[in-house]
Design a protein around this motif. Structure first.
Motif, PDB file in Angstrom:
ATOM      1  N   GLN A 113       0.514  -1.001  -0.121  1.00 30.95           N
ATOM      2  CA  GLN A 113       0.074  -0.005  -0.353  1.00 30.95           C
ATOM      3  C   GLN A 113       1.287   1.131   0.066  1.00 30.95           C
ATOM      4  N   ALA A 133      -4.175  -1.199  -1.898  1.00 32.07           N
ATOM      5  CA  ALA A 133      -5.581  -0.076  -1.851  1.00 32.07           C
ATOM      6  C   ALA A 133      -6.541  -1.083  -0.759  1.00 32.07           C
ATOM      7  N   ARG A 136     -11.074   3.738   1.125  1.00 36.22           N
ATOM      8  CA  ARG A 136     -11.685   4.741   0.247  1.00 36.22           C
ATOM      9  C   ARG A 136     -10.522   5.814  -0.196  1.00 36.22           C
ATOM     10  N   LEU A 139      -8.217   4.524  -2.594  1.00 33.90           N
ATOM     11  CA  LEU A 139      -8.812   3.931  -4.023  1.00 33.90           C
ATOM     12  C   LEU A 139      -8.483   5.230  -4.900  1.00 33.90           C
ATOM     13  N   ARG A 140      -9.764   6.297  -4.272  1.00 34.32           N
ATOM     14  CA  ARG A 140      -9.566   7.676  -5.035  1.00 34.32           C
ATOM     15  C   ARG A 140      -8.206   7.447  -5.362  1.00 34.32           C
ATOM     16  N   ARG A 143      -6.984   5.333  -8.399  1.00 34.10           N
ATOM     17  CA  ARG A 143      -8.309   5.647  -9.732  1.00 34.10           C
ATOM     18  C   ARG A 143      -7.266   6.855 -10.063  1.00 34.10           C
ATOM     19  N   VAL A 156      -7.096  -4.442  -4.039  1.00 33.28           N
ATOM     20  CA  VAL A 156      -7.815  -3.539  -3.345  1.00 33.28           C
ATOM     21  C   VAL A 156      -9.217  -4.464  -2.494  1.00 33.28           C
ATOM     22  N   LEU A 160     -14.268  -1.973  -1.124  1.00 36.38           N
ATOM     23  CA  LEU A 160     -14.435  -1.189  -1.985  1.00 36.38           C
ATOM     24  C   LEU A 160     -14.778  -1.053  -2.958  1.00 36.38           C
ATOM     25  N   LEU A 161     -15.117  -2.401  -3.487  1.00 34.51           N
ATOM     26  CA  LEU A 161     -15.231  -2.191  -5.781  1.00 34.51           C
ATOM     27  C   LEU A 161     -17.036  -1.837  -6.184  1.00 34.51           C
ATOM     28  N   VAL A 165     -16.633  -0.009 -10.582  1.00 33.07           N
ATOM     29  CA  VAL A 165     -15.226  -0.001 -10.592  1.00 33.07           C
ATOM     30  C   VAL A 165     -13.678  -0.627 -11.048  1.00 33.07           C
ATOM     31  N   LEU A 169     -10.731   0.017 -13.483  1.00 32.02           N
ATOM     32  CA  LEU A 169      -9.379  -0.482 -12.615  1.00 32.02           C
ATOM     33  C   LEU A 169      -8.503  -1.383 -14.222  1.00 32.02           C
ATOM     34  N   THR A 178      -8.710  -9.119  -5.446  1.00 31.38           N
ATOM     35  CA  THR A 178      -9.052  -8.599  -4.051  1.00 31.38           C
ATOM     36  C   THR A 178      -8.821  -9.266  -2.937  1.00 31.38           C
TER      37      THR A 178
END
Length: 215
Positions: A113, A133, A136, A139-140, A143, A156, A160-161, A165, A169, A178
């Motif tokens: 991470q 990630a 949130r 993840l931002r 992206r 991820v 969050l998915l 999304v 990705l 994930t």
């Protein structure tokens, strides 16, 4: 769909069992501690204790393996994903040096991470880097990062998915992983999301992924 055995490479016994099931990758957590590259999930709590699930454990009561021992146990098998833990400034450089010394031709995977660490593996072209990630905010950032520079892979947290999304990705990376996917319900959700691989510590889930692919 790829099957990644979560934490399975943290000790040689579970490592061999996971590899024998035919998983695509076994994951190991790597920490820098007092000059060593330790393979463990537990966090350090001072020089004498490890911390896991609110339970302190004395270091002397357990065996902590090192990265060199893990690579020797693999015996040339490239199905390894190293998850770099913590923010030690020399962790990534030291891991890259050990990989270069002991397995220079192996196509290992490295994730974290803390993406700034991944630059240390630029000198090892066979190593595949994965950006993780778990929040949130993460993840931002992921992206936004992928808009500037595609990546080999991303990992991820499942909460969050969404399918949209994941589709986004996938356009900017070769594989979307994930976690956690430790129940059949979680696996069904991962399939609904459309991810390319799951990270699981449950052998039944991993066998289901492999069985569906072979079938």
């Amino acid at each position: 769909m790829l099957a990644v055995a979560h934490r399975a490479a943290n000790d040689p016994t579970s490592l061999r069992a996971a590899l024998d099931t035919g998983v695509d990758l076994v994951e190991a957590d790597v920490h820098a501690f007092r000059g060593r590259l330790e393979v463990r999930h537990e966090k350090s709590l001072g020089p004498w204790w490890l911390w896991e699930r609110r339970e302190p454990v004395r270091r002397r009561n357990g065996r902590v393996f090192e990265l060199r021992e893990l690579l020797e146990a693999l015996n040339g098998d490239p199905r390894l994903m190293l998850d770099l833990k913590g923010v030690h400034p020399r962790l990534a450089d030291r891991v890259a040096s050990v990989l270069d010394e002991l397995a220079p031709r192996a196509a290992f995977t490295v994730c974290t991470q803390h993406w700034w660490m991944l630059g240390a593996f630029g000198r090892l072209p066979r190593v595949r880097v994965v950006l993780s990630a778990g929040s949130r905010r993460g993840l931002r950032r992921l992206r936004a990062r992928l808009l500037e520079e595609p990546a080999y892979g991303v990992n991820v947290h499942r909460r969050l998915l969404t399918p949209a999304v994941v589709a986004e990705l996938c356009r900017r990376s070769n594989v979307v992983l994930t976690w956690p996917v430790d129940t059949r319900q979680a696996l069904a959700d991962a399939r609904r999301l459309g991810v390319g691989g799951v990270v699981s510590k449950d052998p039944a889930v991993l066998r289901s992924v492999l069985g569906a692919r072979d079938g």
